[in-house]
Design an enzyme around this catalytic site. Structure first.
Site, PDB file in Angstrom:
ATOM      1  N   SER A  14      41.559  43.272  45.470  1.00 36.09           N
ATOM      2  CA  SER A  14      40.714  42.338  46.087  1.00 36.09           C
ATOM      3  C   SER A  14      39.369  42.808  46.805  1.00 36.09           C
ATOM      4  O   SER A  14      38.636  43.704  45.948  1.00 36.09           O
ATOM      5  CB  SER A  14      41.667  41.539  47.009  1.00 36.09           C
ATOM      6  OG  SER A  14      41.060  40.489  47.504  1.00 36.09           O
ATOM      7  N   ASP A  69      43.264  33.167  39.953  1.00 41.58           N
ATOM      8  CA  ASP A  69      44.398  33.817  40.482  1.00 41.58           C
ATOM      9  C   ASP A  69      44.705  33.073  41.915  1.00 41.58           C
ATOM     10  O   ASP A  69      45.303  33.382  42.504  1.00 41.58           O
ATOM     11  CB  ASP A  69      44.297  35.405  40.760  1.00 41.58           C
ATOM     12  CG  ASP A  69      43.191  35.686  41.649  1.00 41.58           C
ATOM     13  OD1 ASP A  69      42.738  35.104  42.271  1.00 41.58           O
ATOM     14  OD2 ASP A  69      43.226  36.879  41.780  1.00 41.58           O
ATOM     15  N   HIS A  84      47.063  35.927  43.595  1.00 45.02           N
ATOM     16  CA  HIS A  84      46.064  37.020  44.104  1.00 45.02           C
ATOM     17  C   HIS A  84      47.065  38.016  44.537  1.00 45.02           C
ATOM     18  O   HIS A  84      46.942  39.315  44.426  1.00 45.02           O
ATOM     19  CB  HIS A  84      45.022  36.128  44.908  1.00 45.02           C
ATOM     20  CG  HIS A  84      43.881  37.397  45.271  1.00 45.02           C
ATOM     21  ND1 HIS A  84      43.113  37.661  44.512  1.00 45.02           N
ATOM     22  CD2 HIS A  84      43.486  37.884  46.605  1.00 45.02           C
ATOM     23  CE1 HIS A  84      41.976  38.643  44.958  1.00 45.02           C
ATOM     24  NE2 HIS A  84      42.360  38.676  46.422  1.00 45.02           N
TER      25      HIS A  84
END
Ligand code: NAG
Ligand code: NAG
Ligand code: NAG
Ligand code: NAG
Length: 429
Positions: free
Chosen positions: A208, A369, A403
């Site tokens: 991320s 996601d 995610h």
């Protein structure tokens, strides 16, 4: 050009292959498996713990916030889950001590006066181990454990590079003391990890927001250094730009008064809050935020920031520090595997028809996601395809993976670990 770029959609057959790689490498070892390239993990936003201490310059917003700690040494500021659970009255204290200010003379962000901070356990993955259930699964603890399952060992060939997520990399030539310190520390860590592992170059793995720190670190390292020290970059859950979801998050914090635990994740005073906007290179003239009176595209981020309550000075800082990096983003020149989840509804467009940003918006979802939309992943694939300097790039899309699921679901972890093992074997060039 096609031959050096691969795109892999995970199918049952591929899963089987990856799983056999995974189990082949997983012996029962107490020691680090020789032959593995060292791995350094860069966690996502809010996934590094911060310690703080207060000096005499600290002016507490309420007496309870200062007195008890002043002069008492270091304490856990982020995330002090126990204190936040036990005593909600401490929320305003943590909030006040976490906020950043902007030092006009230095031209840079700073901690609040009288608050000193440092990341916990730089160099190790210990900082990723949280008590808070939300952060336990959303950060990199389970990935570190999965790597230990295939022969990696903390401190021998497995390392962590936590960073102060309130700050962010800024455009070259702009003062950014926190990021400069991180770059110097990560450079030393990479060199030490390689030198203590038979001079093997290192695999960097980010999740991320960690990709922002990783790509800026790689971009600013000289090419000969990269060739010597970096084997591969595995980027999880990040595309070629920020995603529109961040705009909803910012709008939702408009005019909020009492600090909540959630608000501390993306405080408006943080430099990083302005760092992950969608790029015009990716979204062109697509309407990202729709109102009756005005539509906002990725070109209109400054106007959007003003509309949701940022001051002229803050908008100017966005233009000077963050926007140039968004506009110039390219995949870093290093052998690279990008892994992203798909099949989860992800914000593509937000509608505040009456132009009232404190109302709950109507959200138009696309694929992704849940945080990173597919569009920005595809933009990254295209950027790389157009870049003659990129020698090796592989994009992996993992169906039905969120995610945080990418680094916590067993099935996704098997794929991620498999790709890290494959990067060990891949010959670059
Ligand atoms: C968390 O905060 C409380 C209250 O300020 C403090 O007593 C405690 O030591 C902190 N925890 C850690 C791990 O520093
Ligand atoms: C904004 O876009 C919507 C459709 O996405 C359209 O209906 C509306 O009229 C546009 N508003 C302006 C001011 O252009
Ligand atoms: C905007 O929406 C909020 C929440 O629904 C409401 O309290 C507020 O009065 C609205 N503002 C205006 C100007 O309509
Ligand atoms: C994704 O999840 C949906 C709903 O749970 C399921 O129907 C579908 O088969 C899954 N797809 C894959 C590729 O696992």
């Amino acid at each position: 050009m096609e031959s050096r770029q691969q795109r892999l959609i995970i199918t049952p057959l591929v899963l089987l292959l990856l799983a056999s790689l995974f189990f082949a490498a997983a012996g029962a070892h107490d020691d680090a498996t020789p032959g593995l390239h060292p791995v350094i993990l860069l966690p996502g936003y809010s996934c590094s713990q911060l310690d703080a201490r207060l000096t005499d310059d600290y002016e507490p917003p309420t007496p309870a916030c200062g007195v008890r700690k002043q002069g008492r040494g270091w304490f856990r500021l982020w995330e002090n889950y126990t204190a936040l659970q036990v005593d909600p009255a401490l929320l305003p204290c943590f909030h006040d001590q976490l906020r950043l200010g902007y030092d006009r003379a230095a031209g840079d962000y700073r901690n609040a006066p009288g608050v000193e901070t440092h990341v916990v356990s730089f160099g190790t993955t210990r900082s990723f181990r949280f008590d808070d259930p939300a952060l336990k699964n959303g950060c990199m603890q389970r990935l570190a454990e999965a790597l230990e399952g295939v022969g990696y060992k903390e401190g021998s060939n497995l390392f962590g590079a936590p960073y102060d997520f309130r700050y962010a990399p800024a455009a070259p030539g702009v003062a950014a003391r926190s990021f400069a310190g991180f770059r110097a520390s990560l450079k030393r860590l990479v060199e030490r990890a390689s030198e203590t592992n038979g001079d093997k170059p290192v695999i960097l793995v980010s999740h991320s927001f960690g990709a922002f720190y990783a790509t800026q670190f790689i971009d600013r390292s000289p090419l000969p250094w990269r060739t010597r020290y970096l084997k591969h970059f595995v980027m999880l859950c990040a595309g070629g730009s920020g995603s529109p979801g961040i705009m909803q998050v910012l709008a939702s914090t408009m005019g909020s008064s009492t600090p909540t635990r959630l608000a501390m994740f993306g405080d408006r005073s943080f430099e990083s809050t302005l760092s992950t906007f969608p790029s015009p290179e990716v979204y062109g003239d697509t309407h990202l935020v729709v109102t009756r009176a005005k539509n906002y595209t990725a070109e209109n981020i400054p106007e959007f920031l003003a509309a949701v309550g940022f001051s002229d000075e803050e908008v100017e800082r966005y233009r000077r520090r963050a926007m140039p990096l968004t506009l110039s983003f390219k995949a870093p020149i290093v052998p690279m595997t990008s892994i992203n989840g798909v099949g989860v509804p992800t914000v593509d467009k937000i509608v505040y028809w009456d132009g009232n940003f404190t109302e709950k918006p109507q959200v138009v979802n696309g694929d992704g996601d849940g945080a990173i939309n597919l569009k920005t992943v595809q933009a990254l694939e295209k950027l790389v395809g157009d870049d003659p300097d990129q020698r090796y790039f592989k994009s992996v899309l993992v169906p039905n993976t969120t995610h945080s699921g990418m680094i916590s679901d067993d099935s996704a972890l098997r794929i991620v670990v498999g790709e890290i093992l494959e990067a060990n074997l891949a010959t670059s060039g």
